[in-house]
Design an enzyme around this catalytic site. Structure first.
Site, PDB file in Angstrom:
ATOM      1  CB  ALA A  66      -0.871  -0.013   1.248  1.00  0.00           C
ATOM      2  N   GLY A 109       0.556  -5.108   0.745  1.00  0.00           N
ATOM      3  CA  GLY A 109      -0.570  -5.161  -0.184  1.00  0.00           C
ATOM      4  C   GLY A 109      -0.205  -5.811  -1.517  1.00  0.00           C
ATOM      5  CD  GLU A 112      -2.645  -7.641   2.428  1.00  0.00           C
ATOM      6  OE1 GLU A 112      -2.219  -6.464   2.255  1.00  0.00           O
ATOM      7  OE2 GLU A 112      -3.490  -7.929   3.273  1.00  0.00           O
ATOM      8  CD  GLU A 132       1.289  -5.794   5.534  1.00  0.00           C
ATOM      9  OE1 GLU A 132       2.087  -6.683   5.894  1.00  0.00           O
ATOM     10  OE2 GLU A 132       0.575  -5.900   4.517  1.00  0.00           O
TER      11      GLU A 132
HETATM   12  N1  CO8 Z   1       4.609   3.270  -0.441  1.00  0.00           N
HETATM   13  C1  CO8 Z   1       5.011   4.450  -0.954  1.00  0.00           C
HETATM   14  N2  CO8 Z   1       6.181   4.597  -1.587  1.00  0.00           N
HETATM   15  C2  CO8 Z   1       6.982   3.528  -1.693  1.00  0.00           C
HETATM   16  C3  CO8 Z   1       6.620   2.267  -1.185  1.00  0.00           C
HETATM   17  C4  CO8 Z   1       5.353   2.151  -0.535  1.00  0.00           C
HETATM   18  N3  CO8 Z   1       4.905   0.987  -0.039  1.00  0.00           N
HETATM   19  N4  CO8 Z   1       7.626   1.403  -1.438  1.00  0.00           N
HETATM   20  C5  CO8 Z   1       8.581   2.098  -2.088  1.00  0.00           C
HETATM   21  N5  CO8 Z   1       8.190   3.376  -2.254  1.00  0.00           N
HETATM   22  C6  CO8 Z   1       8.929   4.446  -2.905  1.00  0.00           C
HETATM   23  C7  CO8 Z   1      10.068   4.942  -2.038  1.00  0.00           C
HETATM   24  O1  CO8 Z   1       9.610   5.856  -1.081  1.00  0.00           O
HETATM   25  C8  CO8 Z   1      10.974   5.559  -3.066  1.00  0.00           C
HETATM   26  O2  CO8 Z   1      10.463   6.817  -3.413  1.00  0.00           O
HETATM   27  P1  CO8 Z   1      11.462   8.103  -3.511  1.00  0.00           P
HETATM   28  O3  CO8 Z   1      12.371   7.757  -4.647  1.00  0.00           O
HETATM   29  O4  CO8 Z   1      10.532   9.237  -3.798  1.00  0.00           O
HETATM   30  O5  CO8 Z   1      12.153   8.177  -2.213  1.00  0.00           O
HETATM   31  C9  CO8 Z   1      10.806   4.645  -4.272  1.00  0.00           C
HETATM   32  O6  CO8 Z   1       9.567   3.965  -4.071  1.00  0.00           O
HETATM   33  C10 CO8 Z   1      11.903   3.602  -4.392  1.00  0.00           C
HETATM   34  O7  CO8 Z   1      11.968   2.911  -3.163  1.00  0.00           O
HETATM   35  P2  CO8 Z   1      13.347   2.686  -2.356  1.00  0.00           P
HETATM   36  O8  CO8 Z   1      14.292   3.801  -2.613  1.00  0.00           O
HETATM   37  O9  CO8 Z   1      13.005   2.391  -0.935  1.00  0.00           O
HETATM   38  O10 CO8 Z   1      13.881   1.359  -3.105  1.00  0.00           O
HETATM   39  P3  CO8 Z   1      14.855   0.259  -2.514  1.00  0.00           P
HETATM   40  O11 CO8 Z   1      15.233  -0.600  -3.673  1.00  0.00           O
HETATM   41  O12 CO8 Z   1      15.938   0.872  -1.697  1.00  0.00           O
HETATM   42  O13 CO8 Z   1      13.949  -0.614  -1.476  1.00  0.00           O
HETATM   43  C11 CO8 Z   1      11.963  -1.784  -0.778  1.00  0.00           C
HETATM   44  C12 CO8 Z   1      12.878  -1.373  -1.942  1.00  0.00           C
HETATM   45  C13 CO8 Z   1      12.704  -2.763   0.155  1.00  0.00           C
HETATM   46  C14 CO8 Z   1      10.758  -2.483  -1.362  1.00  0.00           C
HETATM   47  C15 CO8 Z   1      11.544  -0.529   0.032  1.00  0.00           C
HETATM   48  O14 CO8 Z   1      11.056   0.466  -0.884  1.00  0.00           O
HETATM   49  C16 CO8 Z   1      10.461  -0.771   1.045  1.00  0.00           C
HETATM   50  O15 CO8 Z   1      10.730  -1.307   2.116  1.00  0.00           O
HETATM   51  N6  CO8 Z   1       9.206  -0.374   0.744  1.00  0.00           N
HETATM   52  C17 CO8 Z   1       8.100  -0.489   1.649  1.00  0.00           C
HETATM   53  C18 CO8 Z   1       7.623  -1.919   1.751  1.00  0.00           C
HETATM   54  C19 CO8 Z   1       6.488  -2.025   2.731  1.00  0.00           C
HETATM   55  O16 CO8 Z   1       6.628  -1.770   3.920  1.00  0.00           O
HETATM   56  N7  CO8 Z   1       5.309  -2.450   2.239  1.00  0.00           N
HETATM   57  C20 CO8 Z   1       4.138  -2.613   3.043  1.00  0.00           C
HETATM   58  C21 CO8 Z   1       3.325  -1.387   3.024  1.00  0.00           C
HETATM   59  S1  CO8 Z   1       1.981  -1.459   4.164  1.00  0.00           S
HETATM   60  C22 CO8 Z   1       0.825  -2.301   3.347  1.00  0.00           C
HETATM   61  O17 CO8 Z   1       0.982  -2.779   2.254  1.00  0.00           O
HETATM   62  C23 CO8 Z   1      -0.444  -2.398   4.088  1.00  0.00           C
HETATM   63  C24 CO8 Z   1      -1.317  -3.466   3.519  1.00  0.00           C
HETATM   64  C25 CO8 Z   1      -2.747  -3.250   3.831  1.00  0.00           C
HETATM   65  C26 CO8 Z   1      -3.627  -3.048   2.664  1.00  0.00           C
HETATM   66  C27 CO8 Z   1      -3.099  -3.183   1.277  1.00  0.00           C
HETATM   67  C28 CO8 Z   1      -3.887  -2.448   0.267  1.00  0.00           C
HETATM   68  C29 CO8 Z   1      -3.330  -2.402  -1.062  1.00  0.00           C
END
Ligand code: CO8
Length: 258
Positions: A66, A109, A112, A132
């Site tokens: 998400a 997400g 999921e 999460e």
């Molecule tokens: N939301 C918003 N932006 C994101 C997300 C995200 N989940 N993941 C990555 N991005 C963005 C980063 O902020 C970054 O943006 P910017 O360049 O503007 O800073 C860009 O994407 C690239 O990301 P990274 O620089 O972090 O890339 P890396 O290769 O270093 O890392 C990762 C990749 C490991 C995937 C890292 O981006 C990460 O940990 N992302 C978050 C993963 C996460 O926690 N996901 C769970 C989110 S919570 C959730 O899904 C709740 C579920 C409930 C309902 C679901 C409904 C759909």
């Protein structure tokens, strides 16, 4: 065809292809993307020329979850009253089979969403997880339920409680994915699988999906009864006559999809 901002939508013969397309945010699932995926998938589901769907992302990410930046200021009354994320459930109610083609990150997400699909193909680069907990929340569109049903309590509990990611091989061993393919072949393989499904009798494919899914919702006796009713109903279709005649005549069936 409708113009979309966060996804690409294409027809490939009888296959409807939806590609998540927010590359700068690793396909983070914001509200716009949710609305678009659900609308495009429902359009394909209603279209008699389409027999199967494929949902995919990019090489780096199927979807990294998400959109954290969009949801960070959410408050309980609004999300509760608006049934925020409710539309994702509609994806689980599609009647036609859906193939998820996952390369790179399928987190939160994203994992999921992949599990809302019916056949899950993984590239060797795929990484699955429910991180999460690291954000102080839990999964919200079925992750704790579908992951547990797919891979069992012990592994699901460990992944969900620690936020650890699992690679494609572990995911296949655990029963989350049906097959691993080289990343370069992922889309070709997913489309070929979907084409195979789309070439079957459409009523039989819909019955098949409904029947397998029933296994998750009911007792064995009720599930077997449900399957038997649909099996009997299949004899009311022209495709059953054609499928069996083609076998007897040693030729390929030509289904009317009716
Ligand atoms: N939301 C918003 N932006 C994101 C997300 C995200 N989940 N993941 C990555 N991005 C963005 C980063 O902020 C970054 O943006 P910017 O360049 O503007 O800073 C860009 O994407 C690239 O990301 P990274 O620089 O972090 O890339 P890396 O290769 O270093 O890392 C990762 C990749 C490991 C995937 C890292 O981006 C990460 O940990 N992302 C978050 C993963 C996460 O926690 N996901 C769970 C989110 S919570 C959730 O899904 C709740 C579920 C409930 C309902 C679901 C409904 C759909």
């Amino acid at each position: 065809m409708t113009e979309y901002e966060t996804i690409l939508v294409e027809r490939r013969g009888r296959v409807g292809l939806i590609t998540l397309n927010r590359p700068k945010a690793l396909n983070a699932l914001n509200t716009r993307l949710m609305t678009e995926v659900v609308a495009a998938a429902k359009d394909f589901d209603r279209d008699p020329e389409i027999g199967c769907l494929v949902i995919t992302g990019s090489e780096k990410a199927f979807a990294a979850g998400a959109d954290i930046k969009e949801m960070q200021d959410n408050r309980f009354p609004e999300v509760y009253l608006d049934d925020w994320l409710g539309p994702w459930d509609e994806l689980g109610r599609l009647r036609k089979p859906v193939v998820a083609a996952v390369a790179g990150y399928a987190l939160g997400g994203g994992c999921e969403l992949a599990m809302l699909c019916d056949i899950l193909l993984a590239a060797d680069t795929a990484q699955f997880g429910q991180p999460e907990i690291k954000l102080g929340v839990i999964p919200g569109i079925g992750g704790s339920q579908r992951l547990t049903r797919a891979i069992g309590k012990a592994k699901a509990m460990e992944l969900c409680l620690t936020g650890r990611m699992m690679g494609a091989e572990e995911a296949e061993r655990a029963g989350l994915v049906s097959r691993i393919v080289p990343a370069a072949d992922l889309l070709t393989e997913a489309l070929a699988t979907a084409e195979k499904v789309a070439a079957m009798s459409a009523p039989a494919a819909v019955m098949m999906k409904e029947s397998v899914n029933r296994a998750f919702e009911t007792t064995l006796a009720e599930g077997v009864r449900f399957e038997r009713r649909l099996f009997h109903a299949a004899f009311a279709t022209a495709d059953q006559k054609e499928g069996m005649a083609a076998f007897a005549e040693k030729r390929k069936p030509s289904f009317q999809n009716r």
